[in-house]
Design an enzyme around this catalytic site. Structure first.
Site, PDB file in Angstrom:
ATOM      1  CD  GLU A  44      32.471  19.494 -29.177  1.00 47.94           C
ATOM      2  OE1 GLU A  44      31.471  20.226 -29.286  1.00 47.94           O
ATOM      3  OE2 GLU A  44      32.509  18.512 -28.395  1.00 47.94           O
ATOM      4  CE  LYS A 118      27.577  20.352 -30.137  1.00 49.21           C
ATOM      5  NZ  LYS A 118      28.551  20.257 -29.021  1.00 49.21           N
ATOM      6  CB  CYS A 155      29.894  16.856 -29.617  1.00 46.04           C
ATOM      7  SG  CYS A 155      30.040  16.209 -27.918  1.00 46.04           S
TER       8      CYS A 155
END
Length: 280
Positions: A44, A118, A155
């Protein structure tokens, strides 16, 4: 029928500046290519520290355009050089005030295929991401790459099963999960959630975590990156919990069809009964 893809991932320590961090990943990619890898993914916001340990406006400086920013352009050149597909997680600025936690996907010929943003943004101690990022608004793309159909889930997204399933429904064979997660907060979940998601959705997952401590907080990123197959089994050894590491593993995509025939989860889904799952 066997269809083996040699895949790679990198878990890295922060070097202290963007130029050396990118250069280090370029060398890992070249080494992966020498070992025969055809796809590689990074952690990330790979070209920056995990600045979300603090809430300070100075850290907007890490943001850049996707795909027209310098990092993605440089990774396109690297893809052409190595002949690998590359998953490139960066801090994206779309326009003033519009920032996203993003991963660009570049094909083996250097062409830009698109990006994933995300969806789920945490806001807890050490992970103050809502200060920086808007929730993703680009859907659940699965990219038709030189090695097969590749998705990305970033994540904190991994805690939400809906996205994993949507990527499967969209045809993913391999999902990269670039992360930055710390010891004590999630280490128990780290080797539980992604294998379970790989089983539930019957595809391969590449789980990537940072490693080490950085200057903006006390988070101790514990590495232990891995590949996991559609049966929930690790492909080779899990990476170190303390050291930087390049993993290169052979993934037999033929196993996906074998597992889907044996465990017919997609056949037995009941979307007609799930309407309550999407009510606000």
């Amino acid at each position: 029928m066997s269809h083996v893809v040699r895949a790679a991932l990198v878990q890295a320590t922060w070097t202290g500046d963007t130029e050396s961090m990118i250069a280090k990943h370029e060398e890992h990619a070249r080494e992966a290519a020498r070992q025969g890898a055809k796809i590689i993914g990074f952690q990330e916001v790979f070209n920056a520290p995990y600045f979300c340990q603090v809430q300070e406006p100075e850290h907007y400086r890490w943001a850049e355009a996707v795909p027209d920013g310098p990092t993605v352009r440089r990774m396109q050149e690297l893809a052409r050089e190595t002949g690998m597909v590359i998953v490139v997680p960066v801090f994206e600025i779309e326009q003033s005030g519009f920032y996203f936690n993003t991963a660009a996907v570049i094909d083996a010929d250097g062409s830009y295929l698109g990006k994933y943003r995300k969806h789920h943004i945490p806001q807890v101690k050490g992970f103050w991401e809502k200060y920086y990022f808007k929730p993703g608004n680009a859907g659940w793309p699965v990219f038709d790459t030189a090695v097969g159909k590749v998705g990305v889930y970033i994540c904190y997204d991994r805690h939400f099963p809906e996205g994993w399933r949507q990527l499967g429904l969209n045809g993913a064979q391999l999902v990269y999960n670039p992360s930055a997660t710390s010891r004590g907060l999630s280490s128990y979940l780290w080797q539980l959630e992604q294998p379970a998601s790989a089983v539930a959705n019957e595809y391969f997952v590449a789980a990537i975590n940072r490693v080490g401590q950085e200057e903006y907080g006390d988070n101790d990123f514990y590495g232990t990156s891995y590949f996991v197959d559609p049966r929930g089994q690790f492909v080779g050894e899990v990476a170190s919990d303390k050291e930087e590491e390049l993993l290169v593993r052979d993934l037999d995509f033929g196993l996906i069809e074998e597992v889907r025939q044996q465990w017919a989860f997609y056949r037995d889904r009941r979307p007609d009964a799930y309407e309550g799952l999407v009510e606000p």
